[in-house]
Each structure stands twice: as structure tokens, then as C-alpha cells.
Design an enzyme around this catalytic site. Structure first.
Site, PDB file in Angstrom:
ATOM      1  N   LYS A   1      -5.997   8.759 -19.796  1.00 36.44           N
ATOM      2  CA  LYS A   1      -5.097   9.099 -18.693  1.00 36.44           C
ATOM      3  C   LYS A   1      -4.431  10.443 -18.956  1.00 36.44           C
ATOM      4  O   LYS A   1      -4.064  10.739 -20.100  1.00 36.44           O
ATOM      5  CB  LYS A   1      -4.033   7.985 -18.593  1.00 36.44           C
ATOM      6  CG  LYS A   1      -2.929   8.220 -17.580  1.00 36.44           C
ATOM      7  CD  LYS A   1      -3.407   8.041 -16.145  1.00 36.44           C
ATOM      8  CE  LYS A   1      -2.378   8.559 -15.134  1.00 36.44           C
ATOM      9  NZ  LYS A   1      -2.993   8.829 -13.822  1.00 36.44           N
TER      10      LYS A   1
ATOM     11  N   GLY B   1       0.629  10.011  -9.405  1.00 38.91           N
ATOM     12  CA  GLY B   1       1.560  11.094  -9.745  1.00 38.91           C
ATOM     13  C   GLY B   1       1.589  11.384 -11.228  1.00 38.91           C
ATOM     14  O   GLY B   1       2.610  11.822 -11.764  1.00 38.91           O
ATOM     15  N   LEU B   2       0.450  11.134 -11.884  1.00 39.39           N
ATOM     16  CA  LEU B   2       0.301  11.512 -13.293  1.00 39.39           C
ATOM     17  C   LEU B   2       1.324  10.864 -14.217  1.00 39.39           C
ATOM     18  O   LEU B   2       1.730  11.442 -15.228  1.00 39.39           O
ATOM     19  CB  LEU B   2       0.303  13.045 -13.432  1.00 39.39           C
ATOM     20  CG  LEU B   2      -0.881  13.740 -12.735  1.00 39.39           C
ATOM     21  CD1 LEU B   2      -0.785  15.248 -12.875  1.00 39.39           C
ATOM     22  CD2 LEU B   2      -2.209  13.254 -13.303  1.00 39.39           C
TER      23      LEU B   2
ATOM     24  N   ASN C   1      -7.230  14.208 -21.607  1.00 38.25           N
ATOM     25  CA  ASN C   1      -6.966  14.897 -20.342  1.00 38.25           C
ATOM     26  C   ASN C   1      -5.494  15.298 -20.356  1.00 38.25           C
ATOM     27  O   ASN C   1      -4.634  14.501 -20.733  1.00 38.25           O
ATOM     28  CB  ASN C   1      -7.296  13.930 -19.190  1.00 38.25           C
ATOM     29  CG  ASN C   1      -7.046  14.524 -17.817  1.00 38.25           C
ATOM     30  OD1 ASN C   1      -5.907  14.694 -17.409  1.00 38.25           O
ATOM     31  ND2 ASN C   1      -8.116  14.827 -17.092  1.00 38.25           N
TER      32      ASN C   1
ATOM     33  N   CYS D   1      -4.944  17.900  -9.599  1.00 36.05           N
ATOM     34  CA  CYS D   1      -4.396  16.650  -9.080  1.00 36.05           C
ATOM     35  C   CYS D   1      -3.829  16.874  -7.684  1.00 36.05           C
ATOM     36  O   CYS D   1      -3.015  17.776  -7.481  1.00 36.05           O
ATOM     37  CB  CYS D   1      -3.285  16.158 -10.001  1.00 36.05           C
ATOM     38  SG  CYS D   1      -2.452  14.706  -9.358  1.00 36.05           S
TER      39      CYS D   1
ATOM     40  N   ILE E   1     -16.065  16.122  -9.929  1.00 37.32           N
ATOM     41  CA  ILE E   1     -14.875  16.608  -9.262  1.00 37.32           C
ATOM     42  C   ILE E   1     -13.671  15.682  -9.492  1.00 37.32           C
ATOM     43  O   ILE E   1     -13.857  14.523  -9.871  1.00 37.32           O
ATOM     44  CB  ILE E   1     -15.090  16.672  -7.707  1.00 37.32           C
ATOM     45  CG1 ILE E   1     -15.463  15.294  -7.143  1.00 37.32           C
ATOM     46  CG2 ILE E   1     -16.054  17.724  -7.317  1.00 37.32           C
ATOM     47  CD1 ILE E   1     -15.568  15.204  -5.626  1.00 37.32           C
ATOM     48  N   ASN E   2     -12.500  16.198  -9.261  1.00 32.16           N
ATOM     49  CA  ASN E   2     -11.320  15.355  -9.136  1.00 32.16           C
ATOM     50  C   ASN E   2     -11.325  14.763  -7.711  1.00 32.16           C
ATOM     51  O   ASN E   2     -12.288  14.961  -6.974  1.00 32.16           O
ATOM     52  CB  ASN E   2     -10.052  16.187  -9.386  1.00 32.16           C
ATOM     53  CG  ASN E   2      -8.926  15.338  -9.977  1.00 32.16           C
ATOM     54  OD1 ASN E   2      -8.708  14.207  -9.549  1.00 32.16           O
ATOM     55  ND2 ASN E   2      -8.220  15.882 -10.949  1.00 32.16           N
TER      56      ASN E   2
ATOM     57  N   GLY F   1     -17.555  11.166  -9.391  1.00 31.63           N
ATOM     58  CA  GLY F   1     -17.176  10.971  -7.999  1.00 31.63           C
ATOM     59  C   GLY F   1     -18.025   9.862  -7.416  1.00 31.63           C
ATOM     60  O   GLY F   1     -19.126  10.084  -6.940  1.00 31.63           O
TER      61      GLY F   1
ATOM     62  N   THR G   1     -13.530   5.118 -10.582  1.00 34.34           N
ATOM     63  CA  THR G   1     -13.092   3.977  -9.783  1.00 34.34           C
ATOM     64  C   THR G   1     -13.919   2.720 -10.063  1.00 34.34           C
ATOM     65  O   THR G   1     -13.405   1.599  -9.978  1.00 34.34           O
ATOM     66  CB  THR G   1     -13.159   4.373  -8.293  1.00 34.34           C
ATOM     67  OG1 THR G   1     -12.299   5.511  -8.107  1.00 34.34           O
ATOM     68  CG2 THR G   1     -12.691   3.264  -7.383  1.00 34.34           C
TER      69      THR G   1
END
Ligand SMILES: Cc1cc2nc3c(=O)[nH]c(=O)nc-3n(C[C@H](O)[C@H](O)[C@H](O)COP(=O)(O)OP(=O)(O)OC[C@H]3O[C@@H](n4cnc5c(N)ncnc54)[C@H](O)[C@@H]3O)c2cc1C
Ligand SMILES: Cc1cc2nc3c(=O)[nH]c(=O)nc-3n(C[C@H](O)[C@H](O)[C@H](O)COP(=O)(O)OP(=O)(O)OC[C@H]3O[C@@H](n4cnc5c(N)ncnc54)[C@H](O)[C@@H]3O)c2cc1C
Ligand SMILES: Cc1cc2nc3c(=O)[nH]c(=O)nc-3n(C[C@H](O)[C@H](O)[C@H](O)COP(=O)(O)O)c2cc1C
Ligand SMILES: Cc1cc2nc3c(=O)[nH]c(=O)nc-3n(C[C@H](O)[C@H](O)[C@H](O)COP(=O)(O)O)c2cc1C
Ligand code: FES
Ligand code: FES
Lengths: 302, 250, 302, 250
Positions: A44, A71-72, A98, A129, A190-191, A242, A265
Site C-alpha cells: 500500500k 485517499g492514500l 509504493n 492517485c 496504469i493507475n 488494470g 482489484t
């Protein structure tokens, strides 16, 4: 069968990485799968100081995808190094930290602090982000600023530096070049894509942050396209991600130009998704008599 | 059952840990990628000790068909396979012998707390629903030994109005003879909890919270709630919280 | 219940529009629904000269979406005016002619030719097709060029001019402003998002054009976000689109800031989708006691 | 049937037009939005005249479970609802009395042409498959009155090898006694059609093409194929085309 890949100096036993923010600090998944089996764990996103993240109303499911505006939130670099890293070191897998900062100075601070720790094998720099303020977002959308912040972090670390790109840009190729010009050894592409959902009964956004990041299979075609375009623009290796759910999806990214893939995900849908994706890659290679995964990288025939 | 709620029985293919009432399971509605995420559900009952029919026990759910995922679960046929993760989270704390437990359910919240009536035989149950048709089989209330109190919005069953009024009356009655600790374990809509806060009940109230979830195991940080002790994740720090710890927005 | 809306001078009896390229030239759908019931029909993108489009391998389904690279195949403006428009004129609905050119001159030529025809009520200018070459794509991604091409078309028509924006940009707000500065009376938000899919067995892209445009429910969160951002940036009305399947989806776009909505890919899934979306909007308004659809526009509570 | 193919019967809830063999229907697998698009299928048989059991007739499909959508169709239970559009496209042209029709099917292509054997009783059928297990009920070949020729890749049924060789031999045999027009109506993989082109058969060949489709009614322009007369859409200008009109890439 050779599955090992090299991501800008980071050697992985296989091309499976977990995507940041979707695999906690790694250790939480030890009860669901053998962590030794995956190429690398990306933890994370970490910042120099602990961050509380956004208020509740942080996730929402959308067609074949999900929005998040965490929100990190994170425990901070010190707590990570002291509380999580010792456990992670026990596994035979690579650890990618990260990280992000709110300013260039914080990026430098974070890169330096993580580089000093024992057991971190590479850094992934998050400049992408979608849940941060407009000023911050420029790090990942303005090529000149991208190059600047990457160059600053570059000086602060000897570890392989992976820069994670935002898909919310007109030209992913330009962003890829800027990151490489700044000194990136590799790219993550990608983000999440910025999205929004509204509760039509209350008329309020589903996320407290109003907008959030879209991930999951819904975005896969966009991600594959961006990996393809980035791979044509630069020579450094790419970690593609992604919406990867299966080995076949992973192969699609590799053919598009990714040297490794990150499972994101999908970990929520199935905590053992990463090893199942690896299994699927192996089956594909066996079926198609492919000895070396590297021979598939960028192998799309256009 | 055709009152909007349906029962779902799951026979695990591996042994599961004995769950505590208030814990939950994540179920995947179908194999498809839409809906994508698993959905959280408490269990109403379970058989944990293996027997011939159920070598790995049995999990029983009571589910309200409110959206995409729950409607797919409703249409499942015998023999369909499901992905299941659990038991997850922290359930209701144990009740001591010298404490008096009251169980409160609003609507489908009954699914999360009904199990308490089996564990704490004869416990008083307060159940609020919209209308008679919604009520699951009253057979389900057998463990209360008749000690249940129903209120419905339309008065079609039990008293007309709020179940919280029944609860409040019951407590003041109880207080005439009992000065010990009263514990309330509740599950219902967040509006019900906010009303309970306003009522300032003379009891220690634990509630089960519902939020959308992605991972169910504390890693995505998506199911956060604000508490007096900072942000907590419902799936791992909860879903059961002490009502006084929760900070309600708006 | 008032459903009528005004889109930059184009009065619609209700906010339902069909999205260009997903409803043919309109008349093909007469056997599936009563065309008089919808607010406006936007026809397939037209160019001054007939265009053959891309070779086969034009569509591919993706999770909750589809990629297309039709390549703007069309019969040309003259054939449209002569062969299709007379039939369309019989219906009590507004006709929006979607158009494009390969150069600024062709945009002007197209706008002028369509404006001269009888029975076209507004023009929708497509500067945002992802299946064209890099140079063309700049019309929809470089704000200065956007303003220039819109201004040129603006001079060539007195009809309401709707500019259709590309989502493949860093800032939809900047693009919206550029289009309005160029003279747009209204905006359509969004066109498809550039994506790609690869057949892992043949290693070839699924689309002959390599990349194509992603549409359908998968992109809805991105589209809602862009409508929200565009609506905050400019004052002109917006036609919102991207993955609308139900009345509820349409309301989401309206709350985000759209004055009308376009139904696209949903027409393929159900040829009568547009009237069913309208029906859903009416039911929502009845249930929530809303007299005037215009009172919902931009009504999200942030 | 468990050979990879399955049968699907659809009872329309409105009257449908009588379809021509070679036309097709678009079916939506499930109500979900993933898979999103309807899928095109030819019919193997139909009952069009209303009767008590089927007031709007009956449509019968034969489907190969190859992907997401077809696997959902396979799992449908009696009573499930489907969206159906059709009949669509242009079927096989009528065969004149003085013409000799040969029907060729490759794999699941049988679904599109089997109906021809019913319309043109006793017609010769050439059927190529991978292996015996794949073959649908031979009962299905009854209308050929025994006049069918099977070739399988592994020789497990019929002749081992290509069905096109059987066809070629049959034609040269036929040509000894017949100099009139031979028509071949075929459905199979595109590779089979390309082989037919190379063989330069002494016959007029019409084939049914398969491409991914979105709308099925000629509006999306997604199912285009290159022909000597320019681009055509398979769903509306086809799916049946004269083989010589098609331009094959690569
Ligand atoms: C710990 C826990 C235990 C639960 N136990 C039960 C139970 O025993 N029986 C039961 O019927 N339901 C239970 N729920 C609620 C159940 O998870 C939701 O009803 C379900 O996720 C909705 O899924 P859907 O796809 O049908 O709805 P969607 O189509 O996703 O959404 C429909 C509606 O449900 C709401 N919703 C979505 N996700 C959740 C969620 N996780 N919690 C609450 N509301 C949500 C949405 O706001 C929306 O209005 C529980 C929830 C939690 C968090
Ligand atoms: C006019 C026409 C008639 C047809 N009739 C029949 C029939 O009677 N019986 C039958 O079993 N099949 C028939 N097909 C093929 C059938 O439409 C496809 O097998 C089906 O769409 C695949 O859907 P899926 O979701 O299972 O596969 P996907 O998961 O979408 O894809 C699986 C594989 O199928 C291929 N595919 C996808 N769409 C099509 C398509 N439209 N045509 C061919 N291949 C496709 C893909 O390339 C992929 O390799 C017909 C196709 C057409 C165009
Ligand atoms: C809940 C959630 C949290 C995330 N947190 C981070 C993060 O902290 N840092 C980061 O770089 N990316 C983060 N991401 C982005 C993912 O790493 C990944 O790039 C993205 O989700 C696309 O992959 P996927 O579709 O497989 O999930 C997060 C994604 C999700 C869904
Ligand atoms: C097959 C197809 C063809 C399209 N053709 C055009 C076009 O000619 N001109 C245009 O402006 N947009 C075109 N579009 C974009 C749509 O009008 C719409 O903006 C987009 O699909 C998003 O909406 P949807 O998700 O509801 O389909 C096309 C979309 C599809 C799927
Ligand atoms: S659902 Fe992921 S942290 Fe709770
Ligand atoms: S499928 Fe749309 S034109 Fe053929």
C-alpha cells in the site's frame, strides 16, 4: 519454462506482482496463498508520515469495476519498516514499496527513508492517485513536473525506481518519456481512471471525495492500449495492470508490451487471484510451447 | 418465503471455523465479473459439527433482495457453486451472567442478530418492520420463548410505530426491578442507530454496521467508519461496534 | 410534468437523444419504437464525401462494454440529405446531424452543406473519434486547435452547434472551455475512450485499426465525472452520454450537470432502449415528485 | 446432449415471422450487462404455426458453448426469459428444381444448414467434425434419407480427413451423369471457405459468414466484410453470401 523477468534491475522469479493498495502490506494474504509463489508484492502507498485518508464513502461498485477514494491512508514509512517489513522479509519474494509525498521534498524524503531499510527491493513512485488535489495531480499529468519530481526521487535512491503513470492524460507516451527522462528504471501502467457515481435517491456522490479511481475489468481495454502506447514510446520495462483477472488477461498485457503484470482489484474478488493468474500464464505457455516468458513481451502482431 | 427476504443455505467444501454471532461471510453472486465484488452477509444459523449430510457443516443466510447481487443470489438453484470467505470480523461480545441482554432488529437486520436468541435462550427480541408481509416465519422466534415484541410501520403486525418505543418502554419497566447492566445488541438501518443515540438509552449498546465492502479482510480500507478512536474498518475492527464510539456524519 | 429542455437553442420535447453511430440514420429503428417519442435523433457521423471506414475487425466486446473502430464509415452528406432526410422529416422529433471532416476546410464544408438542408435542427461536431490518425486527433485534444476548428465551423452555420468532446484528455474542463470559446452552443460529453484488445491465440489486435473506442456501462463512471467537471467549467448545456442503460443512469448524468442525455450502445442491446430510458426518467420524477426535469440539472449535492 | 453442443428451445411471447434457412436471431444471454451484447444464432428448426402448446410457435437452436455468452445460454433453465430479435439477415436463396443442392457443414456450422435438409428433402449433406463425440444425434440427419457423408479429423466416425475431399469426389462422380447447375450451401469456419475457394469447385457456392456483431440490424456497421462489391454488413447484406464475392484477407 523460464518465467523470470527483470524490471529495471529488479529480478523477479515470475512476472506476477500485486498492485499497490489491493494487497494491504502483503502479510494479510499469507493465510490465503503462498506468498513465496509470487514475483513481487507491492505494498500500500506509503508516505513519510501516517495519513488518515478520506472520510467514509470510500468505495463503490460500478459495472465490471469499482471506484475507490481511499485517499492514500497508510501507517507511514516508519511504522511500515518497523511493524510490517520484518514479517515480509521472511518470504522469498521481492518487496516493492509504493510511495508518495505531498511535495517534491516529501517524495525525496520517502525515497531516502525506504532505501535505507533492509528488505525493500524496489521503489514504486505513485504520481497518479486521482483522489488528491489539483496541484498534486499535476505531478502525474504535467510532463515537465513529472520529470522534475522523478529526477528528485532518482537522486535519493539507488534502488530500481518504478514510476506509476496516470491514465488520466492526453498522451501516455509523453508521460512515459517524461518519467524515463527523469530517471525511471521502469514504469507501472496504469493507475486508476478518475470516475464518479451519484446516488440518485440522496443526490449525493457515492464517494465522500466526489471523484475516485476506477479499477477492475471495466478499464482493461484502456490499460492494454496504454501499455501498448507506452511500450512503443520508451525502452524501459513496464509492469502492466488494470483489470487483470485471469492468466489470459495477463498474456494480453504482456503481448501489448508489459514485462510483468500486477494483479489489483482481482485480489478482492479472490484473495488467491495472483497465484491463479500465474497458473493461467503457465498453462498458456505450455499449450503454446513457449519456453521463455520474455519472448512474449511486446509480441502483438500489428 | 416470498416476503422480499429469502433463505440461502451453503454447504462448504472445506471445514470452516465456528463463527461468532455478528461475524459475517463474503459471498460471490455467480461466477460473472458483474457484479464484481463479493457481498457481505451475516448468518442466521449454522451447523458446524460435521455429519453425514453435511461433512463440512452448513451455513444459513437470510437475505433481502435489494440489488443486483442479492437478486442473483435469490435465483441460485440447488447445486450452484459460490465463492465464500469467512467467518470474518468481530462479532457481538459475550454476555455475562449478571447482564441483561436485549436484542433489537430493524428489517433485514434480523439476519445478523437472530442467532443471539439461540445462544442466549429466552432473550427478549425487539423487531421492527415495515409491514406484516416482510416477516420471516415466526417459527424463527422460537428461541425467545415467546419473549418477542414486534412493531410495524403500518400496524399490520404487532404495535404500530417504532420498535424503539417498545424497547424504551420495556427498559423503563425492567429498571423498576433490575439495576444491573443492560446490554442491547442491535442490527438495523443506520437511521435506527442514530435514533438510539438520541434516545440516550440506559444500556450499553452494541450495533452491527453495514457499509459497502470490497475485500472483507481489512486490506482495501474501503469500509472505513469514523469512531472516537479514529477511522476503523467495519470488516475487521467491526462489524460490531459500541454505539457510543461511532461518530455519525450529518 | 415538464420534460422539455433547451440545448443551446435546440428545443427538445424531452431530454432523450440517441447517440451518433448507435442509431444508424434513425429510420432503421422505426420498426422497434415510436420515433416520435424521443427528443432527438443524432445520426451517424457524416462527412462531405462518403467514407468507407476501417477494414473488418471493427468491434469487440469487453467487460461491460465494447470497442469499436468503424472508422466513421458513412454515406456522405449528399446521400444523407437525399436518401434519408426525407423519411426522417416525417417524424415529430429533432434531427441532429453529427459531422466531421479531415481538415478544417472539410469541417466548414460539412457544416455549411448540412445547414442548407431542410429538416436538420442542430449540428453535432465530432472532434473526438479515437479511430483517426494522430494529426486529426489533435482537433479534440489540443485546446487551441479545438477552438480554431470550432470557430471555423461556427461561422458556417446558424444552427445550434454542439461540440462533442473526447474523454482522452488530461482536462475535460479545458477542452469544454476551448469549445465554448470557439462558439459552441452546447457540448456532448463523452465520446468513446481509446482502448485495445488482443487475441492471445493469434496475437493480433481484435480490431484492424489496432485501437478503438470503448463504450457501454464500463465507461459510465468516467463519463459522469467528465459531465460533472465540464458542467462546472462552462455555462452552455451539456448532452451527457456514456453507458446509459436505464432511466436511473440518465438521472445520474442529469444530476451531474447534463441537460439532456444520449443513449448509445444500449440501442444495440435493446433497440427500444431510448424510450425505456425515457420511461424510467418519468417514473423517477413521479416517485420523487419532480415537476420539471430542468430542476434536476446539476442537482448533485457535493 | 453432452458433446459440446447443446439445444436451446425458445417459445416467443409474440408471433414471429417465418424465417428462411440461413437467417438468424440475436439472443441475449441473461439479463446482466456482462456479457453486454446479444449473440447471433441460426436456428436448426422452428414451428411457426401456432398450436395449443406453442401459441407463438417455437424456435430451436443448436449451440456450441465456446465462450462467456454461450456458456450462460447453456446453463439456462426452463422458464428463464431471453431477449430475442429476429429473424434477421438474408438466408440461403431458393433452389430451383433443375439445380442440384449439396449442403456442407463444418463443426457447429451444422446448426445453420441442417434446416436445408428438411426444406429440400433427401438433399446430400457433407459434414466435417473433429471427432465422434461432437456429433449431434444422427436422428437429426433423417431428412437426408441416409444421404449424408461424414468426415472426422481423427477418423472416429466416417472418413478420416477433410469433408471437402468427400465433397470434391462426390461432385466429380456427380458430374459424370449431371451437367446442370450444382449449388453448394455451406456453413463452417472461415478456413473451410478459404479452402473451398482454393479448390475452385465446379459449383455455385453460398456460404454463411460469422463475425462478431453488436446490433444485428445493420446500424452499427461493426460486422463488415470486404466483398467485390465493397464493404457489406454480414447481419443485413448476409449472413449468406456468394463465396466468389468475398475478399479474404491474408
Ligand atoms: C457485515 C454485514 C452483514 C450483512 N448481513 C446481511 C444479511 O445477513 N442479510 C442481508 O440481506 N444483508 C446483509 N448485509 C447487507 C448486504 O451486504 C447488502 O444488502 C448487499 O451487499 C447488497 O448487494 P446488492 O448487489 O444486492 O446491492 P447493490 O446493487 O450493490 O446495491 C443496492 C443497494 O444496497 C446498498 N448496499 C450496497 N452494498 C451494501 C452493503 N455492503 N451493506 C449495506 N448496503 C449495501 C446500496 O447502497 C444500494 O442502495 C450485510 C452487510 C454487512 C456489511
Ligand atoms: C449469423 C450467425 C449465425 C450463427 N449461428 C450459430 C449457431 O447456430 N450456433 C452456434 O453455436 N453459433 C452460431 N454462431 C456463432 C455464435 O454467435 C458465437 O459462437 C457466439 O457469439 C460466441 O459467444 P460467446 O459469448 O460464447 O463467445 P465470446 O466469449 O464472445 O468469444 C468466444 C469466441 O467466439 C468467437 N466469437 C465471438 N463472437 C462471434 C460471432 N458472432 N461469430 C463467431 N464467432 C464469434 C470469438 O472470436 C471468441 O474466440 C453464429 C454466428 C453468426 C454471425
Ligand atoms: C482500493 C484500491 C486502493 C489503491 N491504492 C493504491 C495506492 O495506494 N497506490 C497506488 O499506486 N495505486 C493504488 N491503487 C491502484 C492499483 O494499484 C492499480 O493500479 C489499479 O487498481 C488498476 O489495477 P486493477 O484494475 O487490477 O485493480 C489502488 C487501487 C484500489 C482498487
Ligand atoms: C459502434 C459505434 C459507432 C459510433 N459512431 C460515432 C460517430 O459516428 N460519431 C460520433 O460522434 N460518435 C460515435 N460513437 C460514440 C457514441 O455516440 C457515444 O458517444 C459513445 O458510444 C458513448 O456512449 P454509450 O456508452 O452510451 O455508447 C459511436 C459509438 C459506437 C459504439
Ligand atoms: S472491505 Fe476492505 S477493508 Fe473492509
Ligand atoms: S451487427 Fe451491427 S451492422 Fe451488423
Amino acid at each position: 519454462m523460464n518465467l523470470s523477468v527483470n524490471i529495471g534491475g529488479l529480478g523477479l522469479k515470475n512476472p506476477i506482482v500485486t498492485a499497490s493498495g489491493t494487497f494491504g502490506y502483503g502479510v494479510e494474504y499469507a493465510e490465503f496463498l503462498d506468498l513465496n509463489q509470487i514475483g513481487a508484492i507491492t505494498v500500500k502507498g506509503l508516505s513519510p508520515h501516517p495519513a488518515a485518508g478520506n472520510p467514509p464513502g470510500r468505495i463503490w461498485e460500478t459495472p465490471c469495476g469499482m471506484l475507490n477514494a481511499i485517499g492514500l491512508q497508510n501507517i507511514g514509512i516508519d511504522a511500515f519498516i518497523n511493524d510490517k517489513l520484518p514479517d515480509l522479509r521472511k518470504y522469498d519474494t521481492k518487496i516493492i514499496a509504493n510511495f508518495f509525498g505531498d511535495t517534491i521534498e516529501e517524495y525525496v524524503e520517502a525515497a531516502a527513508a525506504l532505501s535505507a531499510a533492509d528488505g525493500i527491493h524496489a521503489l514504486e513512485m505513485n504520481i497518479s492517485c486521482p483522489n488528491k488535489q489539483a496541484g498534486w495531480i499535476a505531478f502525474g499529468t504535467d510532463p515537465a513536473l513529472t520529470e522534475k519530481v522523478v529526477a528528485a526521487a532518482r537522486k535519493a535512491t539507488k534502488l530500481p525506481l518504478i514510476v506509476k503513470l496516470s491514465p488520466n492524460v492526453t498522451s501516455i507516451a509523453d508521460m512515459a518519456k517524461a518519467a524515463v527522462d527523469g530517471g525511471a528504471d521502469a514504469l507501472s501502467v496504469i493507475n486508476t481512471i478518475t470516475g464518479m457515481a451519484i446516488d440518485i435517491e440522496t443526490r449525493r456522490p457515492r464517494l465522500s471525495n466526489i471523484v475516485g479511481g476506477l479499477s477492475g475489468p471495466a478499464i482493461r481495454p484502456v490499460a492494454v492500449r496504454m501499455v501498448y502506447q507506452a511500450a512503443k514510446a520508451v525502452k524501459v520495462p513496464i509492469i502492466g495492470m488494470g483489470g487483470i483477472m485471469t492468466g489470459g488477461d495477463a498474456i494480453e498485457f504482456i503481448l501489448a508490451g508489459a514485462s510483468a503484470v500486477a494483479v489489483g482489484t482481482a485480489n478482492f474478488v479472490n484473495p488467491a487471484a495472483s497465484v491463479e493468474v500465474l497458473q493461467g500464464i503457465k498453462e498458456y505457455m505450455t499449450r503454446n510451447r513457449i519456453d521463455d516468458i520474455n519472448s512474449l513481451v511486446g509480441g502483438v502482431i500489428c | 418465503m416470498d416476503n422480499g427476504y429469502f433463505a440461502l443455505q451453503v454447504t462448504p467444501n472445506v471445514a470452516i471455523c465456528e463463527p461468532v454471532i455478528g461475524q459475517f461471510f463474503m459471498l460471490k453472486p455467480g461466477e460473472a465479473i458483474d457484479p464484481l465484488l463479493l457481498r457481505p452477509f451475516s448468518f442466521v444459523d449454522f451447523i458446524i459439527s460435521p455429519n453425514d449430510k453435511y461433512p463440512n457443516g452448513l451455513l444459513m443466510f437470510l437475505i433481502g433482495a435489494v440489488g443486483k447481487g442479492t437478486n442473483i443470489l435469490k435465483r441460485l438453484a440447488v447445486g450452484n457453486r459460490l465463492s465464500v470467505i469467512g467467518p470474518l470480523g468481530r462479532g457481538f461480545p459475550a454476555v455475562e451472567d449478571d447482564e441483561n441482554l436485549l436484542v433489537v432488529a430493524g428489517g433485514i437486520g434480523i439476519a445478523s442478530v437472530l442467532g443471539l436468541t439461540k445462544v442466549y435462550h429466552g432473550v427478549s427480541l425487539f423487531y421492527g418492520i415495515r409491514t406484516k408481509e416482510q416477516i420471516p416465519d415466526t417459527e424463527w422466534f422460537k428461541y425467545t420463548e415467546g419473549n418477542y415484541h414486534i412493531a410495524s410501520d403500518d400496524g399490520s403486525i404487532g404495535e404500530k410505530g417504532s420498535v424503539l418505543e417498545l424497547l424504551e418502554r420495556y427498559i423503563s419497566q425492567l429498571r423498576k426491578s433490575y439495576s444491573g447492566k443492560i446490554k442491547i445488541y442491535a442490527c438495523g438501518p443506520h437511521g435506527m442507530y442514530k435514533a438510539m443515540v438520541r434516545m440516550n438509552l440506559d444500556a450499553e449498546v452494541h450495533v452491527s454496521l453495514e457499509t459497502p465492502m470490497a475485500c472483507g479482510i481489512g486490506t482495501c480500507l474501503g469500509c472505513a467508519v469514523e469512531t472516537v478512536n479514529g477511522l476503523k474498518v467495519v470488516c475487521k475492527d467491526g462489524p460490531v461496534f459500541n454505539l457510543k464510539d461511532i461518530i455519525w456524519d450529518g
